[in-house]
Design a protein around this motif. Structure first.
Motif, PDB file in Angstrom:
ATOM      1  N   UNK A   1      -8.102  28.596  19.585  1.00  0.00           N
ATOM      2  CA  UNK A   1      -9.002  27.637  18.960  1.00  0.00           C
ATOM      3  C   UNK A   1      -8.321  27.100  17.699  1.00  0.00           C
ATOM      4  N   UNK A   2      -8.245  25.795  17.577  1.00  0.00           N
ATOM      5  CA  UNK A   2      -7.539  25.193  16.443  1.00  0.00           C
ATOM      6  C   UNK A   2      -8.457  25.017  15.243  1.00  0.00           C
ATOM      7  N   UNK A   3      -7.842  24.805  14.087  1.00  0.00           N
ATOM      8  CA  UNK A   3      -8.588  24.506  12.862  1.00  0.00           C
ATOM      9  C   UNK A   3      -8.506  23.011  12.617  1.00  0.00           C
ATOM     10  N   UNK A   4      -9.641  22.317  12.615  1.00  0.00           N
ATOM     11  CA  UNK A   4      -9.637  20.854  12.529  1.00  0.00           C
ATOM     12  C   UNK A   4      -9.386  20.359  11.105  1.00  0.00           C
ATOM     13  N   UNK A   5      -9.279  19.036  10.985  1.00  0.00           N
ATOM     14  CA  UNK A   5      -9.260  18.317   9.701  1.00  0.00           C
ATOM     15  C   UNK A   5      -7.852  18.170   9.111  1.00  0.00           C
ATOM     16  N   UNK A   6      -7.723  17.207   8.245  1.00  0.00           N
ATOM     17  CA  UNK A   6      -6.526  16.998   7.432  1.00  0.00           C
ATOM     18  C   UNK A   6      -6.576  18.051   6.329  1.00  0.00           C
ATOM     19  N   UNK A   7      -5.514  18.864   6.218  1.00  0.00           N
ATOM     20  CA  UNK A   7      -5.601  20.082   5.414  1.00  0.00           C
ATOM     21  C   UNK A   7      -4.443  20.220   4.429  1.00  0.00           C
ATOM     22  N   UNK A   8      -4.646  21.106   3.483  1.00  0.00           N
ATOM     23  CA  UNK A   8      -3.600  21.550   2.564  1.00  0.00           C
ATOM     24  C   UNK A   8      -3.518  23.068   2.634  1.00  0.00           C
TER      25      UNK A   8
ATOM     26  N   UNK B   1       1.823  22.096  18.335  1.00  0.00           N
ATOM     27  CA  UNK B   1       1.584  20.818  17.650  1.00  0.00           C
ATOM     28  C   UNK B   1       0.277  20.266  18.182  1.00  0.00           C
ATOM     29  N   UNK B   2      -0.755  20.212  17.336  1.00  0.00           N
ATOM     30  CA  UNK B   2      -2.090  19.902  17.822  1.00  0.00           C
ATOM     31  C   UNK B   2      -2.748  18.786  17.000  1.00  0.00           C
ATOM     32  N   UNK B   3      -3.510  17.953  17.701  1.00  0.00           N
ATOM     33  CA  UNK B   3      -4.307  16.911  17.058  1.00  0.00           C
ATOM     34  C   UNK B   3      -5.446  17.566  16.274  1.00  0.00           C
ATOM     35  N   UNK B   4      -5.613  17.166  14.994  1.00  0.00           N
ATOM     36  CA  UNK B   4      -6.646  17.786  14.162  1.00  0.00           C
ATOM     37  C   UNK B   4      -7.631  16.779  13.577  1.00  0.00           C
ATOM     38  N   UNK B   5      -7.299  15.479  13.630  1.00  0.00           N
ATOM     39  CA  UNK B   5      -8.227  14.466  13.105  1.00  0.00           C
ATOM     40  C   UNK B   5      -7.789  13.085  13.566  1.00  0.00           C
TER      41      UNK B   5
END
Length: 486
Positions: A362-369, A337-341
């Motif tokens: 390495x996580x993938x950032x941003x609010x995503x679909x 569970x990771x912070x993305x934005x």
């Protein structure tokens, strides 16, 4: 005062890692109380080196989020730790969940790296629920995934979940049976899972039933008289071929046939089941009971079942216990569970990324679909694409997908339809989720697994299913990596 967590109405708000509360107190003290954050849950590796996992546990997550509140007992306990401010404790006393939550539907095949739950809300709230988001989804997704592997190994034969007594606690038994049913099992030995969720409860007898009577024949006769419409006899207490099957046949002829009933089956729980089932099948057929089924149990898993069938076992159904309910071959589903934005007060989003020397972390950032692309001719899944939230995939035009780590690997897909995978289940803390009958979830799961190519579903060295990033999301991720390349 201790709490009885066996009570299904128990408030599980305090079932959280302690650092969630200490961080919440810190956020409160540093002015982040109302800062809007976005968190993703995703996983990095499919258990058992499989090609896909099965999403499960959403309904239990919904129930947890609907009931979030701190009791006076909870507040008193936290005060006793002597590290939390009274203002923070007052905030918890008046706590009301107000997040937005999106999740992939239960029963959907899911793949590493893609969000399966996204939470948007005040930092304290979105951070606080981390433990239960992971607990609900990790456990049931693990068991549903393992169950689906075992069900596929059985090649259309019924698989029953028999593991309650060896589950990791009562809730592991109850929710594990639910997850196993989603994964494809026909029923469970766990009675309360039938009562709570409608997972069909199944069962016959134990060896103690046979041992309690003076003879095996008397034990079988008493059972047939008690349950003539569903008589399944356990034939391996003493000797399967010399006494168990012969006594079963004798009772079938003397008790069931005169009443107009047919035997439901026999169960073999030990020995060389492949050999014994072949011999038993011939004995039953020769006696005129071709319709009597043979059930096998005893520490089975997908590989044993596959090998038994390859070797000609005459088994019609399987009871699978500890290796399913604990997923003993790989008992951890590694969801994180990771912070993305983070959202500014003017509504603009600041993407956040976690960088590691371990590239997989390495996580993938941003609010995503997340989108799934299906071939219109075969209805098979082609790939998943993670996009920026609000970004659309126009399936009326060719679309180019590419490997986000090896960008020269590109493919343009045509004649496809794009389906968004995530559904909003909470809006401003209000529940939007509509429960589905568990039987419907199971049917959906089976249909969705059928959309995967055999190369993805095989047990050994499965094909890696494509999970790609849209061009815009890839560019944003690489921008952050470049800026933070210390």
């Amino acid at each position: 005062m201790s709490k009885n967590f066996y009570d299904k109405d128990s408030n599980l708000t305090m079932l959280t890692d302690f650092y969630e509360i200490t961080m919440a107190n810190g956020y409160f003290a540093n002015g982040f109380r109302d800062t809007i954050c976005y968190f993703d849950m995703f996983f990095r590796k499919v258990p058992d080196n499989g090609g896909f996992a099965i999403m499960a546990g959403v309904e239990q997550l919904v129930e947890y989020l609907k009931n979030l509140s701190f009791s006076e007992e909870d507040i008193d306990f936290l005060r006793s730790k002597n590290i939390f401010s009274e203002d923070f404790l007052a905030y918890l006393r008046d706590f009301k969940f107000s997040c937005d939550v999106w999740a992939v539907s239960e029963g959907t095949p899911i793949f590493p790296g893609e969000p399966v739950v996204t939470v948007r809300g005040p930092a304290i709230q979105a951070q606080f629920i981390e433990t239960m988001v992971l607990l609900c989804i990790n456990h049931q997704s693990l068991i549903a995934t393992k169950a689906n592997r075992i069900v596929r190994a059985a090649q259309g034969r019924g698989v029953m979940e028999f593991g309650s007594r060896r589950a990791q606690g009562f809730d592991g038994a109850v929710y594990g049976a639910r997850a196993a049913y989603i994964g494809g099992c026909v029923g469970t030995a766990c009675t309360i899972s039938d009562q709570m969720f409608g997972v069909p409860a199944l069962g016959t007898m134990a060896h103690s039933w046979v041992q309690l009577f003076d003879t095996e024949y008397e034990a079988f006769k008493a059972y047939a008289e008690a349950y003539p419409t569903n008589c399944v006899l356990l034939v391996d207490t003493y000797n399967v071929l010399k006494s168990g099957v012969p006594n079963a046949i004798k009772v079938f002829n003397e008790v069931l046939v005169p009443q107009g009933f047919r035997p439901a089956g026999i169960r073999i729980d030990s020995g060389d089941i492949t050999y014994l089932s072949r011999k038993a099948r011939k004995m039953l057929d020769d006696a005129g009971f071709e319709d009597c089924q043979i059930c096998a149990s005893n520490s089975l898993d997908e590989y044993i079942i596959r090998d038994m069938l390859m070797q000609g076992a005459k088994v019609d159904s399987f009871g699978v216990g500890e290796r399913m309910i604990t997923s003993s071959s790989e008992p951890v589903f590694g969801g994180v569970y990771k912070l993305v934005a983070v959202e500014k007060k003017d509504g603009t989003l600041v993407p956040k990324i976690k960088i590691s020397e371990n590239v997989a972390k390495i996580t993938t950032p941003c609010f995503k679909s997340v989108w799934r692309l299906f071939d219109r001719e075969t209805d098979k899944a082609i790939a998943d694409v993670i996009t920026l939230h609000g970004e659309e995939i126009d399936d009326e035009k060719p679309y180019t997908i590419f490997d986000p780590n090896h960008t020269w690997k590109r493919k343009t897909v045509e004649n496809f339809h794009a389906v968004p995978l995530m559904n909003q289940i909470f809006k401003n803390g209000e529940c939007l989720y509509t429960p589905r009958a568990l039987k419907a979830v199971k049917a959906y799961c089976m249909a969705q697994v059928d959309t995967l190519w055999e190369e993805v579903t095989r047990f050994e060295n499965p094909h890696t299913y494509y999970v790609d990033l849209s061009q815009k999301l890839w560019e944003e991720k690489n921008r952050l990596l470049s800026e933070k390349n210390y």
